[in-house]
Design an enzyme around this catalytic site. Sequence first.
Site, mmCIF file in Angstrom:
data_model
loop_
_atom_site.group_PDB
_atom_site.id
_atom_site.type_symbol
_atom_site.label_atom_id
_atom_site.label_comp_id
_atom_site.label_asym_id
_atom_site.label_seq_id
_atom_site.Cartn_x
_atom_site.Cartn_y
_atom_site.Cartn_z
ATOM 1 N N HIS A 193 34.988 33.871 31.363
ATOM 2 C CA HIS A 193 35.617 33.852 31.987
ATOM 3 C C HIS A 193 36.260 33.687 33.255
ATOM 4 C CE1 HIS A 193 39.058 30.275 31.490
ATOM 5 N NE2 HIS A 193 39.677 30.411 32.885
ATOM 6 N N ALA A 194 35.796 33.115 33.788
ATOM 7 C CA ALA A 194 36.490 33.668 35.716
ATOM 8 C C ALA A 194 37.934 33.702 35.868
ATOM 9 C CB ALA A 194 35.658 32.609 35.798
ATOM 10 N N HIS A 252 37.900 28.691 44.431
ATOM 11 C CA HIS A 252 39.292 28.661 43.451
ATOM 12 C C HIS A 252 39.429 29.702 43.472
ATOM 13 C CE1 HIS A 252 41.913 27.546 40.513
ATOM 14 N NE2 HIS A 252 41.977 28.652 40.149
ATOM 15 N N GLU A 253 38.559 30.403 43.049
ATOM 16 C CA GLU A 253 38.741 32.436 41.793
ATOM 17 C C GLU A 253 39.292 33.608 43.851
ATOM 18 O OE1 GLU A 253 39.447 33.288 39.697
ATOM 19 O OE2 GLU A 253 38.352 31.053 38.530
ATOM 20 N N HIS A 313 42.886 32.714 44.703
ATOM 21 C CA HIS A 313 43.989 34.399 44.519
ATOM 22 C C HIS A 313 43.381 35.113 44.648
ATOM 23 C CE1 HIS A 313 44.275 31.529 40.716
ATOM 24 N NE2 HIS A 313 43.479 31.796 40.831
ATOM 25 N N GLU A 368 47.087 28.616 40.955
ATOM 26 C CA GLU A 368 46.285 27.686 41.162
ATOM 27 C C GLU A 368 46.024 27.230 42.066
ATOM 28 O OE1 GLU A 368 44.779 28.811 38.657
ATOM 29 O OE2 GLU A 368 45.860 29.973 38.266
ATOM 30 N N HIS A 383 46.771 27.135 24.729
ATOM 31 C CA HIS A 383 48.455 27.706 25.281
ATOM 32 C C HIS A 383 49.520 27.788 24.512
ATOM 33 C CE1 HIS A 383 44.926 26.828 28.590
ATOM 34 N NE2 HIS A 383 46.168 27.636 29.410
ATOM 35 N N TYR A 437 50.375 24.198 35.912
ATOM 36 C CA TYR A 437 48.659 23.255 36.181
ATOM 37 C C TYR A 437 48.433 21.761 36.548
ATOM 38 C CZ TYR A 437 47.105 27.459 33.546
ATOM 39 O OH TYR A 437 46.428 28.707 32.984
HETATM 40 ZN ZN LIG Z 1 43.012 30.356 38.718
#
Ligand SMILES: [Zn+2]
Length: 598
Positions: free
Chosen positions: A335-336, A365-366, A369, A393, A493, A503
């Site tokens: 999971h990234a 996306h990553e 962060h 996010e 979750h 989210y």
């Molecule tokens: Zn993320």
Amino acid sequence: MKTLIFLLAPALFAATPSVQDAKKFLDDAEQKLDKLGVEAGRASWVQENFITDDTESLAATTNERVIAEAVRLAKGATKFDKTKLPPDMARKMMLLKIGLTLAAPSDPAESAEVTRLAASLDGAYGKGKYCPDRLAKAEKKCLDIEDITEIMATSTNADELLDAWKGWHSISPPMKDSFARFVELSNKGARELGFKDTGAMWRSKYDMPPDDFAKELDRLWDQVRPLYLSLHAYVRTKLHEKYGDIVPANGPIPAHLLGNIWSQDWSNIYKLIAPKDADPGYDLTAILKQRNTKPLDMVHYGESFFTSLGFAPLPLTFWQRSLFVKPQDREVVCHASAWDIDNVEDLRIKMCINITAEDFSTIHHELGHNFYQRAYDKQPILFRDSANDGFHEAIGDTIALSITPEYLVKLGFISKPPDASKDIGLLLNKALEKIAFLPFGLLIDQWRWKVFSGEITPENYNKAWWDLRLKYQGIAPPVSRTEHDFDPGAKYHVPANVPYTRYFLADILQFQFHRALSQTAGCPGNTNTPLNRCSIYQSKEAGQKLNAMLELGLSKPWQDALYQISGTREMDATAIRDYFAPLQKWLDEQNRGKPVGW
Ligand SMILES: [Zn+2]
């Protein structure tokens, strides 16, 4: 009487510590959190890159220490409630008190019980498997969440989808009693810290009174709801054509037919509902493969996006220490994720990169962060985080919204962008991901907040869950449910106790950021470019604006950070409406004369 006052006075005096005491307390706290955080980060990194019983145990031990210290500090911070502190210090005290998602009660037996319940609920989900009778004789007898996800994403056989849906929802009933007890104990811990309940503790993280924050969410949802209703109606009509009467012409859509076990992302059914001639004329996955793109090249494309905005390249250690490719010789968590091991420069991603359009976007996306983490690394430790949890996010997703056909032209992937007639396909695809998600992103915590407050009790957990899914998503269970079911537990979750509102916020914020940064980059400007074709690639002005927000970290209320980028202090879902305006028009034409809503 006099004696009594005399006796009490020194005690009262001692109960109000000085600013100096507070400074010492905070300095110690930051030092401890930094040190423990780095240790826990290293342990988790090793555990996720080399999964064995030993590494799991080491990671759990360090994690427990971090939680224990955080609880101790949260309680310690309350001792300074009456001390008049300068704003920065007051904010740090506040952050210490609201930073937890689980507050263990001070009673040692109850504290041990709630931590154990948390671990066992998380474990129960992780080990969740559906073992249908039909596989009793097969070599592989059970389906895990990956298998279920695959079936939901690819099957168009309603019976098979129903079986997978029911199967996955059979993992959670055993969690129900533990979850109810967990709620009770975690509330007790939250009350000891001065919150009404755990939900109120979660809502207190947003620089406004908890009840006002709940109203903010309603306001944002009201802004986007008309678009969701139009999308829902169009999808329902198409699914009705495809599956017949199991999809009603004007009621809620059954939850098993939307390409995802939770009906939270509908992109997998794009092909079933796409209009003719919507094909944009290129396939990014195919292009990447044709060009013989390597996993490392994919990451370089992502990095180049950020450097084109004026950010410094990633440090050498990023390339040396990250995981980019699935190893052949050991178990890893694929999971990234993005990491900031030493809270300064030791940035990494961990991802099993496949050469696909999806991963191309995930890398952007990553890295969002990572660039955020580095932008706030000059802040004091307690401020090294995003302005609120939705911001972290949202950043990478904001960048991913700039992966437009025009950007792909600049990379030399395609020779010219498809004309505007292809926008409906591009937008519909994106709406199935981003718009379909919004009501789901909202309702998880609507349910949980009510559970924590006691408004929803174990006797009506499941009914309340489906009431909310109907109200917000217009989704119904495909088979009848009772309180013997515990369907919220089938979503990670909930048993893992991860707040979910972030989210929803990220989904709203990324479009607000995209619109603001696009305007800075001169798009749409007077070119009449629609917002979905604007890319901020190579705009140093947009980069500067973005950085001004990122480097604030958590040092100021999120409203200040938002102001840096958008010139407003309010979250605003009109950016989503702007982005999808052409789709809204098209959907309304398709829906003409057909029922909308449920
Ligand atoms: Zn993320």
